[in-house]
Design an enzyme around this catalytic site. Sequence first.
Site, mmCIF file in Angstrom:
data_model
loop_
_atom_site.group_PDB
_atom_site.id
_atom_site.type_symbol
_atom_site.label_atom_id
_atom_site.label_comp_id
_atom_site.label_asym_id
_atom_site.label_seq_id
_atom_site.Cartn_x
_atom_site.Cartn_y
_atom_site.Cartn_z
ATOM 1 N N HIS A 81 49.891 -39.007 72.005
ATOM 2 C CA HIS A 81 50.306 -37.634 71.655
ATOM 3 C C HIS A 81 50.830 -36.876 72.885
ATOM 4 O O HIS A 81 50.814 -35.655 72.909
ATOM 5 C CB HIS A 81 49.166 -36.837 71.016
ATOM 6 N N LYS A 127 68.965 -28.139 92.048
ATOM 7 C CA LYS A 127 68.740 -29.130 90.988
ATOM 8 C C LYS A 127 69.001 -30.573 91.394
ATOM 9 O O LYS A 127 69.885 -30.864 92.185
ATOM 10 C CB LYS A 127 69.654 -28.799 89.799
ATOM 11 N N SER A 135 73.699 -29.547 90.150
ATOM 12 C CA SER A 135 74.232 -28.534 89.249
ATOM 13 C C SER A 135 75.239 -27.707 90.030
ATOM 14 O O SER A 135 75.076 -27.461 91.223
ATOM 15 C CB SER A 135 73.094 -27.641 88.752
ATOM 16 N N GLU A 142 69.507 -39.363 80.838
ATOM 17 C CA GLU A 142 69.829 -38.535 79.675
ATOM 18 C C GLU A 142 70.953 -39.169 78.850
ATOM 19 O O GLU A 142 70.948 -39.135 77.626
ATOM 20 C CB GLU A 142 70.234 -37.132 80.121
#
Length: 460
Positions: free
Chosen positions: A157, A284, A278, A291
């Site tokens: 979970h 970043k 970024s 992704e």
Amino acid sequence: MSNKMWGGRFASGPGAIMEEINASIGFDFRLARQDIEGSKAHVAMLAHTHVLEPGDAQAITKGLDEIAREIEAGSFKFSRALEDIHMNIEGRLAELIGPVAGRLHTARSRNDQVALDFRLWIRDTIDALDEQLLSLQLALAEKALVYAASVMPGFTHLQPAQPVTFGHHLLAYVEMFARDRSRLRDARARLNECPLGAAALAGTSFPIDRAMTTKALGFDRPTANSLDSVADRDFVIETLSAAAICAVHLSRLAEEIVLWATPQFGFAALSDKFSTGSSIMPQKRNPDAAELIRGKAGRIIGALNALMIVMKGLPLAYSKDLQEDKEGTFDALHSLSLCIAAMTGMVSDLTPDLKRMKAAAGLGYSTATDLADWLVRTLKLPFREAHHVTGSLVAIAAAQKKGLEKLSLAEMQTVEPRITKDVFAVLGVENSVRSRISFGGTAPKAVRAQAKRWLKQLQK
Ligand code: ARG
């Protein structure tokens, strides 16, 4: 002008939109190598069975070799008016060797031709994917051996459940990719039948030798039903299905890398090679490759769905709908290959933060099961009762915002008076993983043995 290949009964050529919707050369040019390979096997067989004069067969083979060279060199001119790869090659053959080129298509149809080409292409692609998956498994198993004893939280979970080792976690994916390879191998074994000779749909009246082309093209046997040979694409569906499952596995690992790379988890970092910045937020470091692997699973699964939907309403035998089998498949299997390559690079690049992993492994009362097991083993409590006692101890520790190992013996004995100081030996995360010695469990010794077994097997 009517079509050179099939325009005999037509007074004029197709309208512009007809040509546009009909043409597949924009994507099936990728089958050129397989198309030539198939044609060469076909023409050799036609000569052998005396359907073709030896001289004609020779001229055709020479022409096909020349076309292969032109395509390789990039000088071949693909034409949309010639619809597809089959007619582009035959059209060029006619330019090179004259009307004898027309004999190549004896005892054959584009229907068995395309079924053949696509089987050959899928077969080659499966072999390439298998090699790539092997490299990915090796990268994972090598890391797993290094980190066989490094503790991290195991989750259920996405809540801390029980400590595991990082090596154990990585080996879980080695298992998944092994099944993916096995599924691809299964698909390959089933597709390895030669459809050439089914002709348009009913077979042919020429005395062809299907065993000969079958052997020349490396198939196990000829397909046994001509209608099935030209009408079905389950070999593509099976391959896409194996690809989709593999993409799901890659996507899950990618998702974990995304999580691990956040400052909140901080379990692992990617080097500059696999991070992006970024344009507005200078601080970043984004895991874009992970992704994109997660994202590309969508188009791979989509290709599988699309083809099943194309197929579901088709009466036997060939319908032009079948031309829709290619674009999605090319895209999906190319995407999968890219994802495997990127994942292999990321796995090798990944540096775990062992301190953070270990600290996180102890959070959330992850050794509560070890305490309950101790109560069962040492005090002979029934597991359900031990579960209850442990739950009460967790509640006391949680109320004081501290770990189980920080409770005093006296505090523990308020819940279960028979608890002794020996209990502290099972409460650390290292103790916890070391005790999981059951086959397939996370004990470092077991993980090391599994990693070594995999490395030996994969390096064979
Ligand atoms: N380009 C076609 C395809 O991909 C080749 C087969 C065409 N057959 C036909 N009867 N029109 O399916």
